[in-house]
Scaffold this active site. Structure first.
Site, PDB file in Angstrom:
ATOM      1  CG  HIS A 189      42.686  37.673  41.613  1.00 14.83           C
ATOM      2  ND1 HIS A 189      42.504  38.540  40.558  1.00 14.83           N
ATOM      3  CD2 HIS A 189      41.455  37.505  42.177  1.00 14.83           C
ATOM      4  CE1 HIS A 189      41.222  38.884  40.496  1.00 14.83           C
ATOM      5  NE2 HIS A 189      40.569  38.259  41.465  1.00 14.83           N
ATOM      6  CD  GLU A 190      40.436  34.625  44.534  1.00 17.58           C
ATOM      7  OE1 GLU A 190      39.751  35.298  45.328  1.00 17.58           O
ATOM      8  OE2 GLU A 190      40.141  34.504  43.321  1.00 17.58           O
TER       9      GLU A 190
ATOM     10  CG  HIS B 117      39.290  39.628  46.054  1.00 14.31           C
ATOM     11  ND1 HIS B 117      38.707  40.792  45.623  1.00 14.31           N
ATOM     12  CD2 HIS B 117      39.344  38.810  44.973  1.00 14.31           C
ATOM     13  CE1 HIS B 117      38.421  40.683  44.324  1.00 14.31           C
ATOM     14  NE2 HIS B 117      38.795  39.492  43.909  1.00 14.31           N
TER      15      HIS B 117
ATOM     16  CG  HIS C 110      39.585  45.607  49.423  1.00 17.05           C
ATOM     17  ND1 HIS C 110      38.844  45.651  48.277  1.00 17.05           N
ATOM     18  CD2 HIS C 110      39.510  46.845  49.965  1.00 17.05           C
ATOM     19  CE1 HIS C 110      38.348  46.877  48.130  1.00 17.05           C
ATOM     20  NE2 HIS C 110      38.734  47.614  49.143  1.00 17.05           N
TER      21      HIS C 110
END
Ligand SMILES: [Zn+2]
Length: 701
Positions: free
Chosen positions: A481-482, A485, A488
């Site tokens: 998940h991290e 980010h 991105h």
């Protein structure tokens, strides 16, 4: 000391931004002097760009102001980062001492009328249309934020807007305080251990310790999660569960079970707080020229209108409902057959669910943990990202803040395009949780390309002896998940601050890449490759993986409807045409439950009085965004599933899909609306089917 090397060693590293931080040269006593100088620079830049004779252009206003505020933000970001990962007394003091003046500066900037005029002038100038799309977007965002901050208001409207902001902030604070105080006001004491039958040993120990601390004999139960939740999940005594459920569900209301004194109870009642907050938000919306607060909330978000959000929630509710009904029927059956509960009530559902889950899908997360060694999981993650997006991740060197921290670079075509730090394991000086944070964002100034740098911070269990850090499957998911980010932020191709990386991405779309990456933790091939038992080297057994997957989707229908109930309630009360009052708020909650709930709480329940997300936090008319982002990420991931079964060959199709995800979503950041990015990637609007399928909500064929 006039030796050149010596002077650069002793220079304040907070003044050196925005490069790679010199962590070893940092000390907390540098914070205040650095901010003195950086704040003065930023204020003088602000003065200069807003001067009457400064032409309103990108080069004379936006660039110089960005440069000054970037240096300030970089330094303060570094202080905040260290405060989160290397807590110590002098640093905490330096952080707290300087926080107010940082907040004050950003507030001043956001309300600077002369700056607003300069942005308006740039927008109106003949040069605006010739600016690159990303720069036009930066200007539009700035104007939007000024407007929503009341910059266009004049006279009494402006004064009133300020009053509303201040009062609403105080009320939100009061709401949270009431919830906290009401939570703490209740206790349940017993000396009879039999009443606590079923509680796990650690919960029992905690209850005994809690009583001892309070100077009371026996056991003390409270409404705080670590005490309340085990009771609801494990206590076999129905009366005990019912009592605690009642206390929990009426917190901060006149019907609360505590405090006993009616006046004290009234002082903690959140109904008047809710009423006033809703009135103020409505007034604010009308001052800004909108019909209601729901519309205001959506202006900077991806969703178009409250009507669209409510239609989305309804649509999802209709699709999830049969599965939720099945979940409930299964619970009732199990409760009657196995637990002797023939009339399942609200205070039974957590207990029944837990027992049902144990009976069907039991597995130990400790067993699973033996299969996920941090270095191997990182290799698996990096390998995946390399295959999907045509980049290379390589170890690199930089100054770090702790010996366990590692540093990497991401390359494309042999050139470094970004860097990141990984700080994986928990330690006493580190804040709990996991997060991605920016060291700096991509920016191109003239011929100089500033590449992005990120921090990835997690709290996995530390290595023991020669064994590496071992991760639960939840930990693995958190890391993915991290890192979502992270990519991105790092794979962006946008050249302008404010919309490069995750900058300027709508709030209800920013979780797309992160939740997208989580999907790969549920893909068998991927899991097999990155798992290896710490003793035997065997991959995770398929049968264990299947049970984990079933447990993940356990009661997905029911959970989905609960989230929709909260989200629909949140939006409905924020679009109501008239002031609702406490009765009106309750009536809307009841209507929403009539429409979507499959389990009705008892009439005494006052859930709304402790709904801190929307009354004490930043989620007002925004609670839907949780489900919204899940739909986007599931639908985006489905494109990869489709590619994997492409008739013309999975490898080529996957590579093409990865490239498209990179081009249309990851690399464009906030430089265009998220819906445009999604359509460009998927060739259509988002659809619900993929999320339903990933949650096991499909009819067996
Ligand atoms: Zn996230």
């Amino acid at each position: 000391m006039n030796d050149k090397t010596a002077s650069s060693d002793t220079a304040n590293p907070l003044l050196e931004g925005p490069g790679l931080p010199r962590f070893t040269a940092f000390s907390p006593d540098q914070v205040s002097p650095a901010l003195d100088s950086l704040l003065a620079d930023a204020r003088s830049a602000l003065e200069q760009v807003t001067a009457a004779d400064t032409p309103a252009t990108w080069e004379t206003v936006v660039d110089p102001l960005d440069t000054a505020t970037e240096r300030l933000g970089w330094a303060w970001g570094l202080v905040g980062h260290l405060n989160a990962v290397d807590d110590n007394k002098p640093l905490r003091e330096a952080y707290n001492a300087n926080l107010p003046r940082m907040t004050q500066f950003w507030t001043e900037l956001g309300q600077n009328q002369a700056l607003f005029e300069k942005y308006r002038a740039i927008r109106a100038s003949s040069g605006f249309d010739a600016l690159p799309a990303s720069r036009r977007q930066v200007i539009e965002h700035a104007l939007r934020d000024f407007r929503l901050g009341g910059a266009e208001l004049e006279g009494p409207g402006r004064t009133r807007f300020g009053e509303i902001q201040e009062r609403a902030a105080a009320l939100a604070q009061k709401f949270s305080e009431n919830v906290l105080d009401a939570t703490n006001a209740f206790e349940f004491l017993t000396e009879d251990a039999a009443r606590l039958d079923g509680l796990p040993p650690d919960a029992l120990e905690a209850a005994a310790a809690d009583a001892a601390t309070a100077g009371k004999p026996g056991y003390r139960l409270t409404l705080q999660m670590p005490s309340y939740l085990p009771v609801m999940q494990y206590a076999t005594d129905r009366k005990l569960r019912s009592r605690l459920y009642h206390a929990y569900g009426t917190r901060a209301s006149l019907d609360a079970l505590a405090p006993e004194d009616a006046e004290a109870r009234a002082a903690l009642d959140n109904a008047p707080v809710i009423d006033e907050l809703l009135r103020l938000r409505d007034e604010e919306a009308k001052l800004l020229g909108y019909q209601n607060f729901g519309e205001v909330s959506l202006v900077p978000k991806m969703a178009d209108s409250p009507a669209q959000v409510m239609a989305f929630l309804h649509d999802l509710a209709v699709k999830a409902r049969p599965f939720a009904e099945r979940d409930v029927a299964e619970m009732r059956q199990f409760a009657a057959d196995e637990l002797g509960i023939r009339d399942m009530q609200s205070w039974d559902t957590a207990f029944v669910s837990e027992k049902l889950k144990e009976a069907r899908y039991a597995f130990s997360s400790q067993t699973v943990k033996q299969y996920f060694q941090l270095p191997r999981v990182l290799d698996g993650l990096f390998g995946l990202v390399e295959r999907l997006f045509g980049v290379k991740v390589a170890a690199d060197t930089a100054e770090c803040w702790h010996p366990e921290v590692r540093f990497f670079r991401i390359e494309r075509d042999g050139r470094a395009i970004g860097h990141f730090f990984v700080d994986p394991c928990s330690r006493a000086s580190k804040r709990p949780g996991a997060w991605m944070d920016s060291v700096r964002s991509r920016r191109v100034l003239g011929k100089t390309v500033q590449t992005p740098v990120a921090y990835l911070v997690c709290n996995f269990s530390a290595p023991v002896g020669k064994r590496p850090s071992l991760l639960t499957h939840d930990d693995v998911t958190t890391l993915f998940h991290e890192f979502g980010h992270g990519i991105h932020h790092l794979l962006t191709r946008v050249d302008d601050l404010g919309v490069s990386g995750i900058g300027g991405v709508e709030w209800d779309a920013v979780e797309l890449p992160s939740q997208f990456m989580e999907n790969f933790c549920w893909e068998w091939d991927n899991v097999r490759e990155m798992s290896a038992h710490v003793d035997t080297g065997e991959p995770l057994p398929r049968e264990l993986f299947d049970r984990m997957l079933a447990a993940k989707n356990f009661q997905a229908g029911l959970q989905t409807l609960r989230q929709i109930e909260f989200a629909l309630f949140d939006m409905r009360i924020h679009v109501a045409p008239e002031p609702l009052g406490a009765d009106g708020v309750q009536r809307i909650l009841d209507q929403v439950r009539d429409e979507v709930a499959v389990l009705r709480p008892p009439a005494y329940n006052r859930f709304q009085n402790s709904f801190s997300h929307i009354f004490g936090g930043g989620y007002a008319a925004g609670y839907y965004s949780y489900k919204w982002a899940e739909v986007l990420s599931a639908d985006a991931y489905a494109a990869f599933e489709e590619a994997a079964s492409a008739p013309e060959g999975a490898d080529a199709a996957l590579a093409a899909t990865g490239q498209r995800f990179l081009d249309e979503i990851l690399s464009v950041g906030g430089s265009r609306p998220a819906i445009d990015s999604f359509r460009a990637f998927r060739g259509r609007d988002p659809e619900l089917d993929a999320l339903l399928r990933h949650n096991g909500m499909v009819e067996a064929s």
